[in-house]
Design a protein around this motif. Structure first.
Motif, mmCIF file in Angstrom:
data_model
loop_
_atom_site.group_PDB
_atom_site.id
_atom_site.type_symbol
_atom_site.label_atom_id
_atom_site.label_comp_id
_atom_site.label_asym_id
_atom_site.label_seq_id
_atom_site.Cartn_x
_atom_site.Cartn_y
_atom_site.Cartn_z
ATOM 1 N N SER A 174 19.022 -14.048 -47.560
ATOM 2 C CA SER A 174 18.258 -12.910 -47.054
ATOM 3 C C SER A 174 19.123 -11.926 -46.282
ATOM 4 O O SER A 174 20.131 -12.303 -45.676
ATOM 5 C CB SER A 174 17.125 -13.404 -46.141
ATOM 6 O OG SER A 174 16.170 -14.126 -46.886
ATOM 7 N N ASP A 175 18.685 -10.677 -46.286
ATOM 8 C CA ASP A 175 19.316 -9.642 -45.465
ATOM 9 C C ASP A 175 18.801 -9.702 -44.028
ATOM 10 O O ASP A 175 19.530 -9.405 -43.086
ATOM 11 C CB ASP A 175 19.019 -8.252 -46.045
ATOM 12 C CG ASP A 175 19.510 -8.114 -47.471
ATOM 13 O OD1 ASP A 175 20.739 -8.074 -47.664
ATOM 14 O OD2 ASP A 175 18.673 -8.062 -48.395
ATOM 15 N N THR A 176 17.522 -10.069 -43.872
ATOM 16 C CA THR A 176 16.898 -10.202 -42.555
ATOM 17 C C THR A 176 16.114 -11.500 -42.512
ATOM 18 O O THR A 176 15.434 -11.850 -43.480
ATOM 19 C CB THR A 176 15.939 -9.022 -42.269
ATOM 20 O OG1 THR A 176 16.708 -7.833 -42.075
ATOM 21 C CG2 THR A 176 15.101 -9.272 -41.026
ATOM 22 N N VAL A 177 16.194 -12.207 -41.380
ATOM 23 C CA VAL A 177 15.440 -13.438 -41.174
ATOM 24 C C VAL A 177 14.675 -13.338 -39.862
ATOM 25 O O VAL A 177 15.253 -12.989 -38.823
ATOM 26 C CB VAL A 177 16.355 -14.681 -41.140
ATOM 27 C CG1 VAL A 177 15.544 -15.939 -40.795
ATOM 28 C CG2 VAL A 177 17.066 -14.863 -42.474
ATOM 29 N N VAL A 178 13.384 -13.618 -39.915
ATOM 30 C CA VAL A 178 12.548 -13.767 -38.725
ATOM 31 C C VAL A 178 12.263 -15.252 -38.592
ATOM 32 O O VAL A 178 11.704 -15.861 -39.508
ATOM 33 C CB VAL A 178 11.226 -12.976 -38.839
ATOM 34 C CG1 VAL A 178 10.405 -13.109 -37.554
ATOM 35 C CG2 VAL A 178 11.501 -11.504 -39.141
ATOM 36 N N VAL A 179 12.654 -15.859 -37.464
ATOM 37 C CA VAL A 179 12.583 -17.313 -37.335
ATOM 38 C C VAL A 179 12.103 -17.685 -35.936
ATOM 39 O O VAL A 179 12.458 -17.051 -34.947
ATOM 40 C CB VAL A 179 13.947 -17.964 -37.656
ATOM 41 C CG1 VAL A 179 15.054 -17.440 -36.738
ATOM 42 C CG2 VAL A 179 13.872 -19.484 -37.581
ATOM 43 N N GLU A 180 11.314 -18.747 -35.872
ATOM 44 C CA GLU A 180 10.771 -19.196 -34.595
ATOM 45 C C GLU A 180 11.850 -19.800 -33.693
ATOM 46 O O GLU A 180 12.691 -20.576 -34.145
ATOM 47 C CB GLU A 180 9.674 -20.236 -34.827
ATOM 48 C CG GLU A 180 9.059 -20.728 -33.522
ATOM 49 C CD GLU A 180 7.942 -21.738 -33.742
ATOM 50 O OE1 GLU A 180 6.832 -21.484 -33.264
ATOM 51 O OE2 GLU A 180 8.200 -22.774 -34.385
ATOM 52 N N SER A 181 11.807 -19.420 -32.416
ATOM 53 C CA SER A 181 12.621 -20.044 -31.365
ATOM 54 C C SER A 181 11.665 -20.258 -30.197
ATOM 55 O O SER A 181 11.664 -19.531 -29.218
ATOM 56 C CB SER A 181 13.791 -19.131 -30.984
ATOM 57 O OG SER A 181 14.734 -19.798 -30.173
ATOM 58 N N ASN A 182 10.826 -21.287 -30.308
ATOM 59 C CA ASN A 182 9.626 -21.388 -29.479
ATOM 60 C C ASN A 182 9.859 -21.876 -28.067
ATOM 61 O O ASN A 182 9.307 -21.323 -27.116
ATOM 62 C CB ASN A 182 8.605 -22.286 -30.182
ATOM 63 C CG ASN A 182 7.326 -22.448 -29.393
ATOM 64 O OD1 ASN A 182 7.127 -23.470 -28.728
ATOM 65 N ND2 ASN A 182 6.453 -21.450 -29.450
ATOM 66 N N TYR A 183 10.666 -22.933 -27.889
ATOM 67 C CA TYR A 183 10.712 -23.531 -26.557
ATOM 68 C C TYR A 183 12.111 -24.016 -26.189
ATOM 69 O O TYR A 183 12.951 -24.292 -27.045
ATOM 70 C CB TYR A 183 9.730 -24.705 -26.455
ATOM 71 C CG TYR A 183 10.045 -25.888 -27.342
ATOM 72 C CD1 TYR A 183 10.807 -26.963 -26.884
ATOM 73 C CD2 TYR A 183 9.586 -25.942 -28.662
ATOM 74 C CE1 TYR A 183 11.101 -28.047 -27.693
ATOM 75 C CE2 TYR A 183 9.875 -27.021 -29.484
ATOM 76 C CZ TYR A 183 10.638 -28.077 -28.998
ATOM 77 O OH TYR A 183 10.939 -29.141 -29.815
ATOM 78 N N ASP A 184 12.325 -24.070 -24.879
ATOM 79 C CA ASP A 184 13.488 -24.703 -24.305
ATOM 80 C C ASP A 184 13.109 -26.147 -23.994
ATOM 81 O O ASP A 184 12.085 -26.406 -23.350
ATOM 82 C CB ASP A 184 13.908 -23.975 -23.024
ATOM 83 C CG ASP A 184 14.996 -24.692 -22.268
ATOM 84 O OD1 ASP A 184 16.169 -24.567 -22.659
ATOM 85 O OD2 ASP A 184 14.663 -25.404 -21.289
ATOM 86 N N VAL A 185 13.887 -27.102 -24.452
ATOM 87 C CA VAL A 185 13.535 -28.515 -24.326
ATOM 88 C C VAL A 185 13.322 -28.913 -22.867
ATOM 89 O O VAL A 185 12.331 -29.583 -22.526
ATOM 90 C CB VAL A 185 14.617 -29.410 -24.971
ATOM 91 C CG1 VAL A 185 14.324 -30.876 -24.693
ATOM 92 C CG2 VAL A 185 14.680 -29.154 -26.479
ATOM 93 N N LEU A 225 23.999 -11.269 -44.268
ATOM 94 C CA LEU A 225 22.890 -11.351 -43.311
ATOM 95 C C LEU A 225 23.126 -10.306 -42.227
ATOM 96 O O LEU A 225 24.192 -10.276 -41.606
ATOM 97 C CB LEU A 225 22.825 -12.753 -42.697
ATOM 98 C CG LEU A 225 21.737 -12.987 -41.643
ATOM 99 C CD1 LEU A 225 20.347 -12.815 -42.227
ATOM 100 C CD2 LEU A 225 21.891 -14.383 -41.028
ATOM 101 N N ARG A 226 22.124 -9.461 -42.000
ATOM 102 C CA ARG A 226 22.316 -8.338 -41.085
ATOM 103 C C ARG A 226 21.465 -8.404 -39.819
ATOM 104 O O ARG A 226 21.845 -7.878 -38.784
ATOM 105 C CB ARG A 226 22.015 -7.015 -41.825
ATOM 106 C CG ARG A 226 23.045 -6.656 -42.874
ATOM 107 C CD ARG A 226 24.381 -6.308 -42.222
ATOM 108 N NE ARG A 226 25.420 -6.061 -43.230
ATOM 109 C CZ ARG A 226 26.338 -6.936 -43.594
ATOM 110 N NH1 ARG A 226 26.316 -8.154 -43.068
ATOM 111 N NH2 ARG A 226 27.260 -6.647 -44.478
#
Length: 290
Positions: A174-185, A225-226
């Motif tokens: 992909s050129d763009t990725v939207v991805v979850e980064s939900n919590y700090d352990v 990937l940009r």
């Protein structure tokens, strides 16, 4: 067609348990020729307000894609269907659930469009195609999307308890990725949530941690990937600073260096990459991806 004639625009209207909704558009010669909305977790009044604030009319988008049937993603889908003549794309499994859901059952039938299994579905002829992939999350079914937008490749995956090989494969092209980064352990485990809720979040069928997201970035990064957008940050168990620190470290481990004062731009030789944390309760900026 030159870059000045064709643009891909993206913004988040809201990203988190308070509501999720994303807009992506292809513009040619200054006009929107194809666009989609991903999820329907904000009110129709706010949808109108946020689109107009970015210069778009309510009829700017031609279709809605649904990732899963949790309330923060479909809260206003019934209202959208009631007032807007647009098709709603989801898997057969998800549509069957929406057909019985209190918030959607009275309006979804006339808008229903089932996505093809294991193949691309043409959403807007000649302009946008979508292909779903299943991710682990405790809803009826949860999917991410790979979008082909006039040759531009965009992947979104929000609400996933663990990264899958299939999700990594789409992100890796992909050129763009939207991805979850939900919590700090540490914030999650040391916080006020019940033990059961903490386990629901972190045991593989809930959400993706900052560390999990950073590990995924190390795996799916590729030349070309940009843009990476971090989405669905927890209000109680994360901060934008912590999410960015963890994922900045992933980029630096790949050889990227922050380009001060041009943050969030990172450089690696001739490669350029931007990393953003999307806001939870407010709309993001309007990003030009291409």
């Amino acid at each position: 067609m030159t870059d000045s004639e064709k643009k891909i625009r993206f913004f988040s209207l809201s990203s988190g348990s308070c509501g999720n909704c994303y807009f992506i558009a292809l513009e040619e010669n200054g006009e929107v020729t194809a666009s989609v909305l991903i999820d329907a977790g904000v009110s129709i009044r706010r949808l109108k307000k946020e689109l107009e604030a970015k210069g778009y009319a309510m009829d700017s988008f031609s279709a809605i894609l649904i990732t899963h049937d949790h309330m923060d993603h479909i809260r206003s889908l019934g209202s959208y269907c009631k007032k807007l003549p647009v098709p709603v794309y989801a898997t057969n499994t998800l549509h069957n659930a929406l057909a019985h859901h209190t918030f959607t059952r009275d309006w979804i039938a006339d808008h229903r469009k089932d996505l093809k299994d294991d193949d691309w579905t043409e959403i807007i002829p000649g302009k946008i195609m979508a292909r779903y992939f299943v991710v682990p999350h405790d809803a009826t079914q949860t999917v991410g999307y790979a979008l082909w937008i006039d040759g531009y490749k965009f992947t979104i995956m929000t609400d996933l308890g663990a990264m899958t090989p299939e999700a990594l494969s789409y992100a890796s092209h992909s050129d763009t990725v939207v991805v979850e980064s939900n919590y700090d352990v540490d914030m999650l485990l040391g916080g006020t949530y019940t033990y059961e809720l903490k386990m629901r979040i972190c045991k593989g069928n809930g959400h993706l941690s900052n560390e999990n997201c950073a590990d995924a970035i190390r795996k799916f990064w590729h030349p070309g990937l940009r843009h990476i957008f971090l989405c669905h940050l927890s209000e109680n168990n994360n901060t934008p600073q912590l999410a960015l620190e963890a994922n900045n470290a992933a980029l630096e481990s790949l050889g990227f260096k922050p380009s001060y004062p041009k943050a969030p731009l990172f450089l690696k030789g001739d490669e350029e990459l931007t990393l953003y944390a999307l806001p939870r309760r407010t709309a993001s900026s309007l990003f030009t991806l291409l």
